[in-house]
Scaffold this active site. Structure first.
Site, PDB file in Angstrom:
ATOM      1  N   PRO A   1       0.778  -1.254   0.000  1.00  0.00           N
ATOM      2  CA  PRO A   1       0.000   0.000   0.000  1.00  0.00           C
ATOM      3  C   PRO A   1       0.807   1.299   0.000  1.00  0.00           C
ATOM      4  O   PRO A   1       0.776   2.076   0.954  1.00  0.00           O
ATOM      5  CB  PRO A   1      -0.850  -0.134   1.256  1.00  0.00           C
ATOM      6  CG  PRO A   1      -0.003  -0.935   2.190  1.00  0.00           C
ATOM      7  CD  PRO A   1       0.734  -1.913   1.307  1.00  0.00           C
ATOM      8  N   CYS A   2       1.465   1.563  -1.116  1.00  0.00           N
ATOM      9  CA  CYS A   2       2.232   2.802  -1.238  1.00  0.00           C
ATOM     10  C   CYS A   2       1.316   4.029  -1.235  1.00  0.00           C
ATOM     11  O   CYS A   2       1.770   5.133  -0.934  1.00  0.00           O
ATOM     12  CB  CYS A   2       3.100   2.771  -2.487  1.00  0.00           C
ATOM     13  SG  CYS A   2       2.252   2.281  -3.983  1.00  0.00           S
ATOM     14  N   HIS A   3       0.032   3.842  -1.515  1.00  0.00           N
ATOM     15  CA  HIS A   3      -0.911   4.970  -1.489  1.00  0.00           C
ATOM     16  C   HIS A   3      -1.121   5.506  -0.073  1.00  0.00           C
ATOM     17  O   HIS A   3      -1.622   6.605   0.095  1.00  0.00           O
ATOM     18  CB  HIS A   3      -2.262   4.544  -2.096  1.00  0.00           C
ATOM     19  CG  HIS A   3      -2.968   3.475  -1.333  1.00  0.00           C
ATOM     20  ND1 HIS A   3      -2.653   2.129  -1.489  1.00  0.00           N
ATOM     21  CD2 HIS A   3      -3.951   3.529  -0.413  1.00  0.00           C
ATOM     22  CE1 HIS A   3      -3.431   1.416  -0.684  1.00  0.00           C
ATOM     23  NE2 HIS A   3      -4.223   2.243  -0.024  1.00  0.00           N
TER      24      HIS A   3
END
Length: 179
Positions: A135-137
């Site tokens: 989950p780089c967001h």
């Protein structure tokens, strides 16, 4: 042999492209992602079992729940530093965010360093080839700016909203590389 499969996302999101080496998920990108310049024309489109697992994960995620498993994945050219950053990303809970600086501080402490560059963390986060699942967001700028998302700022905003984040605490850049 390399494979690809497409996932139709719910309204508000760009569709997703996933890739595999036949056994592992090797990529997951929003269509039109910045940096997605690779030509996938030679990839065979086939629904592999790893793609079925990924589709199941995405179906659970987009239904508003946090999946309790991660499809088998493999990331090429994974340095120790990138592995540390990926591990930190996987620890950010559904519906929460961390800043690049917070991640840098944790890694610096683990390595016995006085400090680490948040830009170095940003580079590793931006390099992530498996969006949403890794989950780089969920990583934001120190000033709560929604910056640095290769999948496009609209997708980042939609993902954070989807996870019921309080969007009033974030700022959305009007110009720059995040768009």
């Amino acid at each position: 042999m390399t494979y690809k499969y497409y996932y139709k996302t719910p309204d508000g999101f760009s569709d997703l492209l996933m890739t595999s080496d036949g056994e592992y998920l090797t990529g997951l990108w929003f269509e039109g992602s910045r940096g997605l310049s690779k030509n996938f024309a030679d990839y065979e489109e086939k629904l592999l079992s790893v793609f079925e697992d990924t589709v199941e994960w995405l179906d659970i995620y987009f239904s508003g729940k946090n999946p309790d498993f991660i499809p088998k994945y493999k990331i090429e050219n994974l340095t120790d530093f990138r592995r540390e950053v990926i591990d930190m990303l996987l620890e950010i809970p559904f519906g929460e965010t961390k800043t690049y600086g917070e991640i840098a501080k944790v890694i610096a402490k683990k390595r016995g360093m006085a400090k680490m560059s948040s830009r170095a963390v940003g580079g590793a986060v931006g390099w992530n080839p498996i969006c949403i699942i890794i989950p780089c967001h969920r990583v934001v700028g120190a000033n709560s700016s929604l910056t640095g998302y290769g999948g496009g700022i609209n997708n980042k905003v939609a993902l954070l909203r989807h996870e019921n984040n309080d969007m009033s605490k974030f700022t959305i850049p009007k110009k720059g590389t995040a768009l």
